[in-house]
Motif scaffolding. Structure first.
Motif, PDB file in Angstrom:
ATOM      1  N   GLY B 174       3.636  14.651   8.876  1.00  0.00           N
ATOM      2  CA  GLY B 174       3.403  14.256  10.185  1.00  0.00           C
ATOM      3  C   GLY B 174       4.375  13.057  10.603  1.00  0.00           C
ATOM      4  O   GLY B 174       4.836  12.261   9.887  1.00  0.00           O
ATOM      5  N   PRO B 175       4.260  12.488  12.041  1.00  0.00           N
ATOM      6  CA  PRO B 175       4.806  11.159  12.182  1.00  0.00           C
ATOM      7  C   PRO B 175       4.182   9.956  11.696  1.00  0.00           C
ATOM      8  O   PRO B 175       2.920   9.872  11.747  1.00  0.00           O
ATOM      9  CB  PRO B 175       4.779  11.117  13.774  1.00  0.00           C
ATOM     10  N   VAL B 176       4.800   9.013  11.427  1.00  0.00           N
ATOM     11  CA  VAL B 176       4.209   7.635  10.830  1.00  0.00           C
ATOM     12  C   VAL B 176       5.135   6.724  11.728  1.00  0.00           C
ATOM     13  O   VAL B 176       6.155   6.086  11.503  1.00  0.00           O
ATOM     14  CB  VAL B 176       4.378   7.221   9.305  1.00  0.00           C
ATOM     15  N   PRO B 177       4.469   6.578  13.048  1.00  0.00           N
ATOM     16  CA  PRO B 177       5.311   5.507  13.955  1.00  0.00           C
ATOM     17  C   PRO B 177       5.396   4.053  13.457  1.00  0.00           C
ATOM     18  O   PRO B 177       4.579   3.412  12.570  1.00  0.00           O
ATOM     19  CB  PRO B 177       4.159   5.486  15.008  1.00  0.00           C
ATOM     20  N   ALA B 178       6.544   3.600  13.798  1.00  0.00           N
ATOM     21  CA  ALA B 178       7.083   2.198  13.275  1.00  0.00           C
ATOM     22  C   ALA B 178       6.008   1.263  13.730  1.00  0.00           C
ATOM     23  O   ALA B 178       5.965   0.356  13.092  1.00  0.00           O
ATOM     24  CB  ALA B 178       8.534   2.166  14.025  1.00  0.00           C
ATOM     25  N   GLU B 179       5.644   1.359  15.040  1.00  0.00           N
ATOM     26  CA  GLU B 179       4.856   0.306  15.584  1.00  0.00           C
ATOM     27  C   GLU B 179       3.147   0.304  14.602  1.00  0.00           C
ATOM     28  O   GLU B 179       2.933  -0.925  14.541  1.00  0.00           O
ATOM     29  CB  GLU B 179       4.362   0.569  16.891  1.00  0.00           C
ATOM     30  N   GLU B 180       2.923   1.480  14.191  1.00  0.00           N
ATOM     31  CA  GLU B 180       1.739   1.271  13.365  1.00  0.00           C
ATOM     32  C   GLU B 180       2.147   0.424  11.957  1.00  0.00           C
ATOM     33  O   GLU B 180       1.531  -0.042  11.385  1.00  0.00           O
ATOM     34  CB  GLU B 180       1.103   2.635  13.014  1.00  0.00           C
ATOM     35  N   LEU B 181       3.416   1.063  11.539  1.00  0.00           N
ATOM     36  CA  LEU B 181       3.719   0.485  10.260  1.00  0.00           C
ATOM     37  C   LEU B 181       3.693  -1.240  10.418  1.00  0.00           C
ATOM     38  O   LEU B 181       3.383  -1.983   9.568  1.00  0.00           O
ATOM     39  CB  LEU B 181       5.053   1.116   9.798  1.00  0.00           C
ATOM     40  N   GLU B 182       4.228  -1.566  11.423  1.00  0.00           N
ATOM     41  CA  GLU B 182       4.422  -2.993  11.865  1.00  0.00           C
ATOM     42  C   GLU B 182       2.955  -3.683  12.027  1.00  0.00           C
ATOM     43  O   GLU B 182       2.930  -4.631  11.491  1.00  0.00           O
ATOM     44  CB  GLU B 182       5.280  -3.242  13.302  1.00  0.00           C
ATOM     45  N   ALA B 183       2.024  -2.907  12.522  1.00  0.00           N
ATOM     46  CA  ALA B 183       0.541  -3.411  12.614  1.00  0.00           C
ATOM     47  C   ALA B 183       0.158  -3.694  11.311  1.00  0.00           C
ATOM     48  O   ALA B 183      -0.639  -4.745  10.902  1.00  0.00           O
ATOM     49  CB  ALA B 183      -0.170  -2.524  13.433  1.00  0.00           C
ATOM     50  N   VAL B 184       0.459  -2.533  10.429  1.00  0.00           N
ATOM     51  CA  VAL B 184      -0.084  -2.817   8.894  1.00  0.00           C
ATOM     52  C   VAL B 184       0.563  -3.990   8.201  1.00  0.00           C
ATOM     53  O   VAL B 184      -0.125  -4.879   7.532  1.00  0.00           O
ATOM     54  CB  VAL B 184       0.046  -1.497   8.157  1.00  0.00           C
ATOM     55  N   ALA B 185       1.992  -4.300   8.315  1.00  0.00           N
ATOM     56  CA  ALA B 185       2.607  -5.365   7.854  1.00  0.00           C
ATOM     57  C   ALA B 185       2.105  -6.575   8.347  1.00  0.00           C
ATOM     58  O   ALA B 185       1.784  -7.653   7.779  1.00  0.00           O
ATOM     59  CB  ALA B 185       4.173  -5.132   8.157  1.00  0.00           C
ATOM     60  N   GLY B 186       1.684  -6.634   9.635  1.00  0.00           N
ATOM     61  CA  GLY B 186       1.056  -7.776  10.190  1.00  0.00           C
ATOM     62  C   GLY B 186      -0.340  -7.992   9.568  1.00  0.00           C
ATOM     63  O   GLY B 186      -0.646  -9.267   9.323  1.00  0.00           O
ATOM     64  N   GLN B 187      -1.000  -6.914   9.344  1.00  0.00           N
ATOM     65  CA  GLN B 187      -2.183  -7.145   8.556  1.00  0.00           C
ATOM     66  C   GLN B 187      -2.101  -7.842   7.371  1.00  0.00           C
ATOM     67  O   GLN B 187      -2.860  -8.649   6.937  1.00  0.00           O
ATOM     68  CB  GLN B 187      -3.127  -6.177   8.796  1.00  0.00           C
ATOM     69  N   ILE B 188      -1.110  -7.224   6.453  1.00  0.00           N
ATOM     70  CA  ILE B 188      -1.116  -7.761   5.079  1.00  0.00           C
ATOM     71  C   ILE B 188      -0.672  -9.081   5.170  1.00  0.00           C
ATOM     72  O   ILE B 188      -1.351 -10.103   4.392  1.00  0.00           O
ATOM     73  CB  ILE B 188       0.180  -6.832   4.700  1.00  0.00           C
ATOM     74  N   ALA B 189       0.343  -9.691   6.121  1.00  0.00           N
ATOM     75  CA  ALA B 189       0.728 -10.932   6.346  1.00  0.00           C
ATOM     76  C   ALA B 189      -0.461 -11.997   6.657  1.00  0.00           C
ATOM     77  O   ALA B 189      -0.635 -13.010   6.103  1.00  0.00           O
ATOM     78  CB  ALA B 189       1.746 -11.047   7.359  1.00  0.00           C
TER      79      ALA B 189
END
Lengths: 178, 405
Positions: B174-189
């Motif tokens: 399925g689709p893994v949207p870039a904005e959700e990936l960016e949000a996860v990256a933000g959470q990790i940071a």
């Protein structure tokens, strides 16, 4: 909905509309009478012939028509070789409101010979019960037996009281056009 | 007997005529005759008397007559094949076209919208390096401001939950949207800024999982972008939309020639065919593809004609509701299936025409005594000028290059 789908839908509805007016099976199917058949004749397969050059669906339909006709009674007189269809059949004979006499037959008669319109002679014991013969009005089924219906007025006045002897029926003349 | 007949037939007619027109006509005549044999009593009787139970000479006479009639009908069909194909391509009156073009446009727009979405996704995923940088910076910041502080792991951990949800999407392709990936990256940071990442070991795992997801999303977007672009190119040309699927597939040939070479194929197609005829294999391959297309187009029309004929028979001559419905609804459905098959075959044919242009265009230029272009830009300019000269009569000067004697 695209134009193509809309047109396909309209076409399908139009075709269903046309189909609505067509018979499921050919109501136009028929058989032909082998001889003159009077009204109230009990119908059986020997009384008709099938038209030739029938298609497969025509033959299927013909078989269905014949199954429906067998055991029914003719609504109106039909000339020899005339068409017989579903419209000519009725489930029970339509007899006039006059006294009748019933004569039991043990076996199924030959419908071509003994049927409505046949002239018969009835004997009860050693006595002839129908001085001037009698004309069969109709033949109906009763369980496994068959009952021949004759007019009371064709019988002699003094013969029907004696119930000890079983009436015997003899065919005198085949059914014919009056 | 049939093989002898076919061999003789082949000596008089080309095999392309036999396959493209005679076989469909023969097959449909036989099929309709067979159906009529079981359904129409008079035909059944006639066939029995004159063919099946006839004397050898009688049967031969009627069979030969029927075959000659089929041959003539096939010849008419072959003569009409271009006309019949053009109807399927949607070369209709302007008012009729206007009814059907919007649906084709919606189809094209749907692909174009998806293509554009995948393009945006690819562009957004290029920022993945920036997300990594952000995580690195947060790691360093956390180590500096909160040395040896271990992150208190919440239950459930929102980062793990978000990663898991995205991984589930990946497992279903399925689709893994870039904005959700960016949000996860933000959470990790954000998490790393509050602790020492070297002591909070779960962040190593989160980083690896995030990178794998980014890779997956990028691969998927690229694959889908390429597929959608191919779908758009193989379904629609660059010029005016045709009202049918087949028409738009036909337009792809011209679309390719313009997109790739800025060449108006229509004006050079006859010359190109003449050049191709010198190459037996290429010419035969193209002819075979065209024959298969003609075969399918013929089957489509013959299905329609048969359906119309049987509908009339079942409506007026032998009224039968089931037969009528079967012919009136089933016939067009079968014709539509032939049409779809023909549209797909058209795609193969179009591919071959495009390949022919790729292969033989320089031979064509040589034949036209044109100087061969030195690069892609030169070639595009040359075809454009040739189009202006041929189509519009504009003065475009070319220097001819005659073969040396």
């Amino acid at each position: 909905m695209t134009t193509g789908r809309f047109l396909a839908f309209v076409y399908a509805v139009a075709m269903l509309g046309v189909a609505w007016f067509l018979p499921w099976h050919g109501d136009a199917s028929y058989v032909r009478a082998v001889r003159y058949l009077g009204a109230n004749t009990r119908m059986a397969r020997p009384l008709w012939t099938e038209p030739r050059d029938q298609s497969v669906t025509g033959r299927l339909e013909l078989g269905r028509l014949e199954d429906e006709l067998v055991g029914k009674y003719l609504r109106r007189p039909v000339e020899a070789d005339a068409r017989l269809s579903r419209a000519d059949a009725m489930p029970w004979p339509d007899l006039p409101g006059e006294e009748i006499v019933q004569v039991l037959l043990d076996e199924e008669p030959d419908w071509l010979m003994l049927n409505q319109g046949s002239t018969v002679d009835v004997w009860i014991g050693q006595k002839r019960a129908t001085p001037q013969y009698a004309v069969v009005q109709a033949i109906v089924a009763s369980g496994r037996k068959w009952i021949v219906l004759l007019r009371r007025k064709d019988f002699a006045a003094d013969v029907l009281g004696n119930t000890a002897d079983k009436p015997a029926l003899h065919l005198v003349r085949l059914p014919h056009k009056p | 007997m049939l093989s002898t007949f076919l061999t003789q037939l082949q000596s008089y007619f080309s095999k392309y005529f036999i396959v493209g027109s005679f076989f469909p006509m023969l097959a449909f005549t036989f099929l309709n005759g067979l159906i009529a044999y079981f359904l129409i009593g008079r035909w059944h009787h006639w066939a029995d008397e004159n063919i099946l139970n006839a004397t050898a000479s009688g049967a031969a006479f009627f069979t030969a007559s029927i075959v000659v009639a089929i041959l003539l009908a096939a010849y008419v069909l072959a003569a009409l094949s271009t006309f019949l194909r053009r109807i399927l391509e949607g070369q209709w009156s302007e008012s009729l076209r206007a009814w059907f073009v919007p649906a084709q446009n919606r189809r094209r727009e749907a692909i174009a919208t998806q293509l554009s979405a995948e393009g945006r996704e690819m562009a957004d995923l290029r920022y993945a390096l920036a997300w990594e940088e952000k995580i690195k910076d947060a790691w360093a910041e956390g180590r500096r401001t909160h040395p040896t502080v271990k992150r208190p792991t919440p239950d459930p951990d929102p980062i793990a939950v978000a990663l898991e949800a995205l991984e589930q999407q990946r497992d279903k392709y399925g689709p893994v949207p870039a904005e959700e990936l960016e949000a996860v990256a933000g959470q990790i940071a954000a998490g790393l800024e509050t602790c020492d990442g070297d002591t909070s070991l779960e962040f190593n795992g989160y980083n690896v999982r995030l990178k794998a997801l980014v890779q997956y999303a990028d691969d998927r977007a690229r694959a889908r972008y390429a597929r959608l672009q191919n779908e758009l190119n193989s379904n629609f040309g660059l010029q005016e939309l045709a009202p049918t699927k087949m028409g738009n597939v036909a337009n792809t040939v011209q679309g390719y020639a313009i997109r790739r070479y800025h060449c108006n194929l229509e004006i050079v197609w006859s010359n190109l065919q003449r050049i191709m005829a010198k190459d037996d294999k290429a010419s035969a391959t193209l002819q075979e593809a065209k024959t298969q297309l003609d075969f399918l187009v013929a089957c489509c029309w013959l299905s329609l004609v048969s359906a119309a004929a049987w509908s009339i028979i079942f409506a007026f001559f032998d009224p039968n509701r089931a037969g009528f419905l079967l012919a009136a609804l089933g016939g067009p459905l079968i014709a539509y299936m032939w049409y779809r098959a023909a549209a797909e075959q058209y795609r193969s044919f179009a591919d071959l025409v495009m390949t022919s242009l790729d292969t033989f265009r320089f031979d064509l230029l040589r034949q036209m005594r044109m100087k061969l272009p030195v690069d892609v830009e030169d070639e595009r300019t040359m075809w454009e000028h040739l189009d202006k000269l041929t189509t519009f009569g504009e003065l475009q000067n070319f220097q001819y290059e005659h073969p040396k004697q």
